[in-house]
Design an enzyme around this catalytic site. Structure first.
Site, PDB file in Angstrom:
ATOM      1  N   GLU A  48      -5.360  -2.569 -14.080  1.00 16.04           N
ATOM      2  CA  GLU A  48      -5.139  -1.109 -14.142  1.00 16.04           C
ATOM      3  C   GLU A  48      -5.738  -0.426 -15.370  1.00 16.04           C
ATOM      4  OE1 GLU A  48      -4.015   0.770 -11.662  1.00 16.04           O
ATOM      5  OE2 GLU A  48      -3.113  -0.715 -10.295  1.00 16.04           O
ATOM      6  N   HIS A  63       6.034  -0.002 -13.290  1.00 16.58           N
ATOM      7  CA  HIS A  63       6.374   0.111 -11.868  1.00 16.58           C
ATOM      8  C   HIS A  63       6.778  -1.249 -11.293  1.00 16.58           C
ATOM      9  CE1 HIS A  63       3.115   3.016 -12.907  1.00 16.58           C
ATOM     10  NE2 HIS A  63       3.924   3.878 -12.299  1.00 16.58           N
ATOM     11  N   HIS A  96      -3.789  -3.234  -9.320  1.00 15.86           N
ATOM     12  CA  HIS A  96      -2.796  -4.308  -9.240  1.00 15.86           C
ATOM     13  C   HIS A  96      -2.697  -4.967  -7.867  1.00 15.86           C
ATOM     14  CE1 HIS A  96       0.831  -5.554 -11.969  1.00 15.86           C
ATOM     15  NE2 HIS A  96       0.131  -6.595 -11.535  1.00 15.86           N
ATOM     16  N   ASP A 147      -0.299  -0.329 -17.761  1.00 19.55           N
ATOM     17  CA  ASP A 147       0.561   0.861 -17.812  1.00 19.55           C
ATOM     18  C   ASP A 147       2.001   0.538 -18.227  1.00 19.55           C
ATOM     19  OD1 ASP A 147       2.180   0.323 -15.497  1.00 19.55           O
ATOM     20  OD2 ASP A 147       0.811   1.406 -14.192  1.00 19.55           O
ATOM     21  N   ASP A 183       5.255  -4.222 -16.303  1.00 21.78           N
ATOM     22  CA  ASP A 183       4.756  -3.037 -15.600  1.00 21.78           C
ATOM     23  C   ASP A 183       5.743  -1.880 -15.776  1.00 21.78           C
ATOM     24  OD1 ASP A 183       3.580  -1.338 -13.585  1.00 21.78           O
ATOM     25  OD2 ASP A 183       2.988  -3.096 -12.423  1.00 21.78           O
ATOM     26  N   ASP A 208       6.104  -2.138  -8.073  1.00 18.76           N
ATOM     27  CA  ASP A 208       5.050  -2.532  -7.127  1.00 18.76           C
ATOM     28  C   ASP A 208       5.585  -3.393  -5.991  1.00 18.76           C
ATOM     29  OD1 ASP A 208       3.335  -1.103  -8.745  1.00 18.76           O
ATOM     30  OD2 ASP A 208       2.380  -2.855  -9.655  1.00 18.76           O
ATOM     31  N   ASP A 216       0.339  -5.336 -16.084  1.00 18.30           N
ATOM     32  CA  ASP A 216      -0.231  -4.018 -15.786  1.00 18.30           C
ATOM     33  C   ASP A 216      -0.281  -3.257 -17.105  1.00 18.30           C
ATOM     34  OD1 ASP A 216      -0.566  -1.289 -15.061  1.00 18.30           O
ATOM     35  OD2 ASP A 216       0.457  -1.609 -13.144  1.00 18.30           O
ATOM     36  N   HIS A 242      -1.668  -0.894  -4.249  1.00 14.26           N
ATOM     37  CA  HIS A 242      -1.307  -1.380  -5.596  1.00 14.26           C
ATOM     38  C   HIS A 242       0.162  -1.145  -5.923  1.00 14.26           C
ATOM     39  CE1 HIS A 242      -1.797   2.367  -8.451  1.00 14.26           C
ATOM     40  NE2 HIS A 242      -1.246   2.711  -7.313  1.00 14.26           N
TER      41      HIS A 242
END
Ligand code: ARG
Ligand code: MN
Ligand code: MN
Ligand code: MN
Length: 311
Positions: free
Chosen positions: A281, A132, A100, A238, A130, A134, A236, A147
């Protein structure tokens, strides 16, 4: 319509090998052919995957705790130019990562192209899907992996005066914190929570999705952005639950279903405001048994964002 394609084999924003193989895996699964033949786009840019891991400054010692700072800076500076070159011709731009950290470059590229297209009267919004946030700064990051920091650099919350370590980022390449919206968050570091609060950044976590449903959350996210703002979607993989996307470097349970992810992408497409998408990712060398499932999820998300419909 026209689509600029940027294929980024790069893994330097984190420590696990294999995420650089994602563009090859996604293209190998037929993504670009489907975009051309089924969705009717004309492709521009480099449709060969480039190995950005080769861009290696001779020495790259950690700086303010960041790992591979000069490599990630050099790669994202190059990406900023590549994405800008596609976007300034009025093309939508699709970037396949890579980790990312590449978003530091892609957002810089679209931010500048859109400011130019509208003579400074419009700026982009980013929908960041995401697990996360980030948005660590080098100082709040516990991992040192870049990332986990791209949003901080893209917004200017983190910066450095060293040209070789993100000092190349100009004002016209930056994203306003008011034009950033998160969807899918569920693993946010303590320092990141403070940053989100202090800057009143709009964020919809998995809790919000449980409470309101994905339909209402997407509606609220788009309402925050408004109907005359170009949108950069940074996705992302994830964000999806590991059930759908196990092959990724930092999986977190309790995520989006594949349909919820596709729904977000479909709704962003329907606005007609989408100017760029990142898909990042995917790491086919992790959870090898789930790699093809993860790649298929990535293909589906991109297809939905580019206007594939169920009926
Ligand atoms: N918050 C953690 C960190 O700063 C994890 C970031 C994960 N980022 C990602 N793009 N998968 O290292
Ligand atoms: Mn993530
Ligand atoms: Mn964590
Ligand atoms: Mn991410």
């Amino acid at each position: 319509s026209d689509l600029g394609v940027v294929l980024v084999g790069f893994s330097g924003g984190q420590c696990k090998e294999g995420v650089d193989a994602a563009p090859t895996a996604l293209v190998g699964a037929g993504l670009l052919n489907q975009i051309q033949d089924e969705l009717g786009y004309t492709l521009h840019g480099d449709t060969e995957v480039r190995n950005y891991n080769e861009i290696r400054p001779s020495s790259d010692e950690p700086y303010r705790g960041m790992k591979n700072p000069r490599s990630v800076s050099a790669v994202t500076e190059k990406l900023a130019t590549q994405v800008y070159e596609q976007a300034r011709h009025g093309r939508m731009v699709l970037t396949l990562g890579g980790d990312h950290s590449v978003a530091i470059g892609t957002i810089a590229g679209t931010a500048k192209a859109i400011r130019e297209r509208y003579n400074g009267r419009k700026e982009i919004a980013v929908i960041w899907v995401d697990a996360h946030a980030d948005i660590n700064t080098p100082e709040t990051s516990e991992s040192g992996n870049i990332h986990g920091m791209p949003v901080a650099f893209a917004t200017g919350l983190a910066h450095s005066d060293d040209k070789d370590i993100f000092g190349w980022l100009q004002e016209d390449q930056k994203l306003s914190t008011t034009k950033l919206v998160y969807i899918g968050l569920r693993d946010v570091d303590r320092g990141e929570k403070k940053i989100l609060r202090d800057h009143r950044i709009k964020a919809f976590s998995m809790h919000d999705i449980d409470r309101h449903g994905i339909g209402r959350v997407v509606e609220m996210a788009l309402a925050h952005i408004g109907s005359d703002t170009p949108i950069h979607l940074s996705f992302d993989v994830d964000a999806l639950d590991p059930m759908w996307a196990p092959s990724t470097g930092t999986p977190v349970r309790g995520g989006l279903t594949l349909r919820e992810g596709d729904y977000i992408a479909e709704c962003v497409h329907e606005t007609g405001q989408l100017v760029a998408m990142d898909l990042v990712e995917v790491n086919p060398s992790l959870d090898v048994a789930g790699a093809s499932e993860t790649v298929r999820a990535g293909v589906s998300l991109v297809r939905c964002a580019l206007g594939d419909t169920l009926l």
